[in-house]
Design a protein around this motif. Sequence first.
Motif, PDB file in Angstrom:
ATOM      1  N   ASN A 191     -24.148 -11.175  18.059  1.00 45.62           N
ATOM      2  CA  ASN A 191     -24.447 -12.162  19.095  1.00 45.62           C
ATOM      3  C   ASN A 191     -23.122 -12.520  19.780  1.00 45.62           C
ATOM      4  OD1 ASN A 191     -24.791 -14.688  20.434  1.00 45.62           O
ATOM      5  ND2 ASN A 191     -26.613 -15.104  19.203  1.00 45.62           N
ATOM      6  N   LEU A 192     -22.856 -11.882  20.920  1.00 44.06           N
ATOM      7  CA  LEU A 192     -21.548 -12.044  21.553  1.00 44.06           C
ATOM      8  C   LEU A 192     -21.240 -13.478  21.969  1.00 44.06           C
ATOM      9  CD1 LEU A 192     -20.854  -8.883  23.726  1.00 44.06           C
ATOM     10  CD2 LEU A 192     -19.781  -9.589  21.593  1.00 44.06           C
ATOM     11  N   PRO A 193     -22.188 -14.220  22.555  1.00 45.45           N
ATOM     12  CA  PRO A 193     -21.859 -15.615  22.894  1.00 45.45           C
ATOM     13  C   PRO A 193     -21.429 -16.428  21.675  1.00 45.45           C
ATOM     14  CG  PRO A 193     -23.821 -14.934  24.070  1.00 45.45           C
ATOM     15  CD  PRO A 193     -23.504 -13.830  23.102  1.00 45.45           C
ATOM     16  N   LEU A 194     -22.122 -16.234  20.553  1.00 45.44           N
ATOM     17  CA  LEU A 194     -21.742 -16.950  19.336  1.00 45.44           C
ATOM     18  C   LEU A 194     -20.372 -16.495  18.848  1.00 45.44           C
ATOM     19  CD1 LEU A 194     -22.435 -18.874  17.004  1.00 45.44           C
ATOM     20  CD2 LEU A 194     -23.569 -16.946  15.863  1.00 45.44           C
ATOM     21  N   ALA A 195     -20.157 -15.179  18.833  1.00 45.07           N
ATOM     22  CA  ALA A 195     -18.874 -14.659  18.368  1.00 45.07           C
ATOM     23  C   ALA A 195     -17.725 -15.134  19.254  1.00 45.07           C
ATOM     24  CB  ALA A 195     -18.918 -13.132  18.327  1.00 45.07           C
ATOM     25  N   LEU A 196     -17.938 -15.113  20.568  1.00 47.66           N
ATOM     26  CA  LEU A 196     -16.888 -15.557  21.485  1.00 47.66           C
ATOM     27  C   LEU A 196     -16.587 -17.038  21.316  1.00 47.66           C
ATOM     28  CD1 LEU A 196     -17.901 -13.650  24.732  1.00 47.66           C
ATOM     29  CD2 LEU A 196     -15.744 -13.401  23.502  1.00 47.66           C
ATOM     30  N   ASP A 197     -17.619 -17.807  20.994  1.00 46.26           N
ATOM     31  CA  ASP A 197     -17.438 -19.240  20.820  1.00 46.26           C
ATOM     32  C   ASP A 197     -16.641 -19.563  19.560  1.00 46.26           C
ATOM     33  OD1 ASP A 197     -17.984 -21.940  21.707  1.00 46.26           O
ATOM     34  OD2 ASP A 197     -19.343 -22.105  19.997  1.00 46.26           O
ATOM     35  N   LEU A 198     -16.791 -18.726  18.524  1.00 46.69           N
ATOM     36  CA  LEU A 198     -16.185 -19.026  17.227  1.00 46.69           C
ATOM     37  C   LEU A 198     -14.830 -18.365  17.010  1.00 46.69           C
ATOM     38  CD1 LEU A 198     -19.330 -18.669  14.921  1.00 46.69           C
ATOM     39  CD2 LEU A 198     -18.102 -20.790  15.406  1.00 46.69           C
ATOM     40  N   ALA A 199     -14.670 -17.139  17.503  1.00 42.12           N
ATOM     41  CA  ALA A 199     -13.554 -16.304  17.054  1.00 42.12           C
ATOM     42  C   ALA A 199     -12.260 -16.589  17.808  1.00 42.12           C
ATOM     43  CB  ALA A 199     -13.918 -14.832  17.192  1.00 42.12           C
ATOM     44  N   ASP A 200     -11.162 -16.440  17.081  1.00 44.48           N
ATOM     45  CA  ASP A 200      -9.828 -16.426  17.685  1.00 44.48           C
ATOM     46  C   ASP A 200      -9.453 -15.016  18.125  1.00 44.48           C
ATOM     47  OD1 ASP A 200      -9.123 -19.238  17.054  1.00 44.48           O
ATOM     48  OD2 ASP A 200      -9.241 -18.521  14.982  1.00 44.48           O
ATOM     49  N   ARG A 201      -9.852 -14.026  17.303  1.00 40.35           N
ATOM     50  CA  ARG A 201      -9.527 -12.635  17.597  1.00 40.35           C
ATOM     51  C   ARG A 201     -10.716 -11.744  17.253  1.00 40.35           C
ATOM     52  NH1 ARG A 201      -6.037  -9.941  14.823  1.00 40.35           N
ATOM     53  NH2 ARG A 201      -5.892 -11.328  13.011  1.00 40.35           N
ATOM     54  N   PHE A 202     -10.676 -10.525  17.792  1.00 45.78           N
ATOM     55  CA  PHE A 202     -11.739  -9.546  17.606  1.00 45.78           C
ATOM     56  C   PHE A 202     -11.179  -8.208  17.160  1.00 45.78           C
ATOM     57  CE2 PHE A 202     -13.774 -12.557  20.324  1.00 45.78           C
ATOM     58  CZ  PHE A 202     -15.135 -12.454  20.056  1.00 45.78           C
ATOM     59  N   TYR A 203     -11.972  -7.524  16.347  1.00 43.84           N
ATOM     60  CA  TYR A 203     -11.800  -6.093  16.122  1.00 43.84           C
ATOM     61  C   TYR A 203     -13.139  -5.432  16.433  1.00 43.84           C
ATOM     62  CZ  TYR A 203      -7.400  -6.898  13.634  1.00 43.84           C
ATOM     63  OH  TYR A 203      -6.113  -7.256  13.309  1.00 43.84           O
ATOM     64  N   VAL A 204     -13.080  -4.262  17.057  1.00 40.36           N
ATOM     65  CA  VAL A 204     -14.284  -3.503  17.377  1.00 40.36           C
ATOM     66  C   VAL A 204     -14.299  -2.238  16.535  1.00 40.36           C
ATOM     67  CG1 VAL A 204     -15.636  -2.376  19.175  1.00 40.36           C
ATOM     68  CG2 VAL A 204     -14.224  -4.365  19.744  1.00 40.36           C
ATOM     69  N   LEU A 205     -15.407  -2.030  15.812  1.00 44.35           N
ATOM     70  CA  LEU A 205     -15.598  -0.808  15.039  1.00 44.35           C
ATOM     71  C   LEU A 205     -16.545   0.123  15.780  1.00 44.35           C
ATOM     72  CD1 LEU A 205     -16.118  -1.665  11.241  1.00 44.35           C
ATOM     73  CD2 LEU A 205     -14.192  -0.478  12.283  1.00 44.35           C
ATOM     74  N   ASP A 206     -16.232   1.411  15.751  1.00 43.36           N
ATOM     75  CA  ASP A 206     -17.127   2.422  16.295  1.00 43.36           C
ATOM     76  C   ASP A 206     -16.963   3.679  15.456  1.00 43.36           C
ATOM     77  OD1 ASP A 206     -19.076   3.227  18.189  1.00 43.36           O
ATOM     78  OD2 ASP A 206     -17.561   4.375  19.273  1.00 43.36           O
TER      79      ASP A 206
END
Length: 232
Positions: A191-206
């Motif tokens: 859930n990107l809106p939730l993740a963007l609201d909570l997170a300081d940083r991101f990692y993307v796995l593929d």
Amino acid sequence: MTLLELDGIETYYGESHILEGVSLSVGEGEVVALVGRNGVGKTTTLRSILQLTPPREGSITYRDEQLVGLETHEVADRGVGWIPEDRRIFSQLTVAENIRVAVPDRAAVDAALSLAYDTFPILEERQGQDAGTLSGGQQQMLALARGLVGDNDLLLVDEPSEGLAPQIVADVGEALAEAARDTTLLLVEQNLPLALDLADRFYVLDNGRVVDDGDAEEVSADSDRLRRYLSA
């Protein structure tokens, strides 16, 4: 200060190579989100940290101590908690009993119950009800409450909003934001809106590899940056 660091993790299920050289770090007090499509290795990353699916190669350090080779209960004893995607509540125990068993210090049970009920008031209303008879959203609240009342410095949270109604997602987001005041979070969330609201940083796995990382401000300014990795 770096609390958790993964360096070159290679994890398999049988002969299936799931994580290929995964490296990431989580600083003390941060909320770090791990995002990506289903089946790319996000949950396996959490399981590798917990030594439920130990990596065959690579290093996982927590407070500069090597976790690879420890038993899962030894990782937990060091202050690493887990809220799994499948909730894992005790369906035949009451709500209150589920919370009590998550608190090893008997003297802290009353405070834990108060915290859980303050966070999710519906659980206080249902405290004598068998957990298996709760709605899906209420079971997720209970799973989160069990994780939040534990004495954890790092909490691994796996897809907390999956399958929930929007209002319950909002409640879950508020609870995690409150938890982040005192606890470091590594969050798997689509859930990107939730993740963007909570997170300081991101990692993307593929496909089992880290393909992008950055801070929330950068990602918020480029709405397509994460979405291209989440599309089917």
